[in-house]
Design an enzyme around this catalytic site. Structure first.
Site, PDB file in Angstrom:
ATOM      1  N   HIS A 131      45.072  21.116   2.695  1.00 33.41           N
ATOM      2  CA  HIS A 131      46.057  20.929   3.773  1.00 33.41           C
ATOM      3  C   HIS A 131      46.434  19.446   3.908  1.00 33.41           C
ATOM      4  O   HIS A 131      46.902  19.023   4.961  1.00 33.41           O
ATOM      5  CB  HIS A 131      45.527  21.452   5.112  1.00 33.41           C
ATOM      6  N   SER A 139      62.667  -1.868  -4.681  1.00 30.25           N
ATOM      7  CA  SER A 139      63.645  -1.712  -3.614  1.00 30.25           C
ATOM      8  C   SER A 139      64.554  -2.928  -3.606  1.00 30.25           C
ATOM      9  O   SER A 139      64.101  -4.062  -3.791  1.00 30.25           O
ATOM     10  CB  SER A 139      62.938  -1.582  -2.256  1.00 30.25           C
TER      11      SER A 139
END
Length: 482
Positions: free
Chosen positions: A156, A286
């Site tokens: 999970h 970036s």
């Protein structure tokens, strides 16, 4: 006119390999048509059609490769006739005048278009299988290298019991082995449309051989064998069944799901700073944030994998609407569908091989994350150690519970480190095991059989699966142009 003034597909401009791009090129397609016409003529002559002369065969052989000038001729002819196959029959006939009257003798357009597609499907699979074999081989070696390195397991996406870095890779490997099985099965199942005539009845060839059914059957088998196929579909309409496209493309989509899962796992690990894909020294992550090291290769894998998976409904719909012996609403659709499926899968494999070949692991970060969670996981071991020294399990459980909640508060409410062990060391109740705590917190004792499972899986299952493909394995460096 400048090459930059028209749309070009990024598949060939940026992503796919040279060998896959060449396979689906116009040149390869027309050269394959010419080989099919040549093999049909050879088979017809061998079975007694005297109108197919030795001179015709020699001229067809001499001009089996199309020239740039012939492409121009064919283009002009196609404008006039509105039929690409007829335009190339005419062009081939100009180059081989002795054969002009017998090229395509008894055949329909799908003799070249569909048989060529089946050739491309099989050759495309060969290219993909080779790349997949090398992905598996390199990932298996990487898994062995890190089979003993403990790491947090996640369920999970929450910290769970420890596993090892190498064991996690075996989860990826197992799915890739299934993909190898699926691609190989699909490749080996591809047959040949062969020589079937306009609606699949072989009526034109029966007329050519004066009603001799045996010769027509021999022609079908001989021509197919000359083209490299022993498996010939026994019946068809004008085309081979479009269910074959589904059978071939479905394993590509299934592999794409595997690649997406692997790339997603790597992206999540990159966020944790435990594992990174290769990053070039001059690469920019970036345009604004100079510090960033974005997992752009894995993001590209996910992007392209989604595209591949979504091609399957297209192939299902196309197969379902082929009326009777055929319709033509499949043609222009498949001109893009099949090349794109193979070119994108080829690109995903190329990127995946590049990523696996340059994985970067950060052991100290992996250890840091283990230290943050291991004290909680070790509580059961601590309780058992105290019981061995004569403590009550229930009393010890309560002591551990209280300290665990205090440590959890520090982590969640104050943003501090997990200080459970320090709290235990300061609690007199646990003095009998102070000297054992380091041993009780040894991460390698929490990974179960992960190292043994990894080694057994790689040396047995992976080795057996790769054995038939041993001659395909290389150590070639995989470069990405963009």
């Amino acid at each position: 006119m400048s090459e930059y003034e028209h749309y070009t597909t990024p598949l060939t401009a940026r992503y796919a390999s040279e060998d896959m791009s060449r396979l689906f090129s116009r040149e390869t397609r027309i050269n394959t048509w010419r080989e099919l016409w040549l093999n049909l003529a050879i088979a017809e002559r061998e079975l007694g059609l005297n109108q197919v002369t030795a001179e015709a065969i020699e001229q067809l052989k001499a001009h089996v490769k199309i020239t740039p000038e012939e492409f121009d001729i064919a283009a002009e002819e196609e404008k006039r006739r509105r039929h690409d196959v007829m335009a190339h029959i005419y062009t081939y006939g100009l180059a081989a005048p002795a054969a002009a009257g017998i090229i395509h003798l008894g055949a329909t357009s799908c003799f070249v278009t569909d048989n060529a597609d089946l050739i491309f499907l099989r050759k495309g699979m060969d290219i993909l299988i080779k790349k997949l074999v090398n992905v598996i081989d390199r990932l298996a070696k990487w898994a062995l290298k890190y089979k003993d390195m403990p790491t947090l397991g996640f369920t999970h996406y929450q910290p769970a019991q420890l596993t090892t870095v190498g064991k996690r890779a075996t989860l990826w490997l197992q799915e890739l082995l299934w993909d190898l099985r699926n691609l190989t099965r699909a490749r080996n199942d591809i047959g040949f449309r062969g020589v079937k005539g306009t609606t699949g009845t072989q009526a034109s060839f029966l007329a050519l051989f004066n009603g001799d059914h045996d010769k027509v059957e021999k022609l079908d088998k001989l021509c197919s064998k000359l083209c490299g196929f022993d498996n010939v579909y026994p019946v068809c309409g004008q085309t081979y069944s479009r269910k074959i496209d589904i059978d071939v493309l479905q394993p590509l989509a299934s592999f794409a799901a595997t690649a997406h899962k692997i790339a997603t796992d790597i992206r999540l690990l990159a966020n944790l700073k435990e594992l990174e894909e290769p990053f070039e020294t001059s690469q920019i992550g970036s345009s604004a944030m100079a510090y960033k090291r974005n997992p752009m290769r894995c993001e590209r894998i996910c992007s392209q994998a989604r595209y591949i998976m979504n091609l399957i409904p297209n192939s299902l719909q196309t197969a379902s609407v082929q009326w009777f012996e055929r319709t033509l609403d499949d043609s222009s659709n498949r001109r893009s569908l099949i090349p794109e499926a193979f070119l994108f899968t080829d690109s995903v494999l190329k990127i995946l091989l590049n990523v696996i070949s340059g994985f970067v692991v950060y052991p100290k970060v992996v250890e840091k994350h283990i230290r943050a969670e291991l004290p909680f996981m070790a509580t059961e071991n601590i309780i058992m150690a105290m019981v061995r020294h004569g403590a009550s399990r229930q009393e010890c459980h309560e002591e551990i519970r209280v300290l665990s909640h205090q440590a959890g508060y520090v982590v969640k409410q104050e943003g501090g480190d997990n200080d459970l062990i320090e709290r235990i060391k300061k609690t007199p109740y646990f003095k009998p095991i102070y000297d054992e705590l380091d041993k009780l917190l040894d991460a390698s004792t929490f990974v179960g059989r992960a190292p043994e499972q990894t080694e057994k899986f790689v040396k047995e299952d992976v080795a057996v699966a790769l054995k038939p493909f041993a001659d395909l394995i290389t150590d070639d460096r995989v470069e990405l142009s963009v």
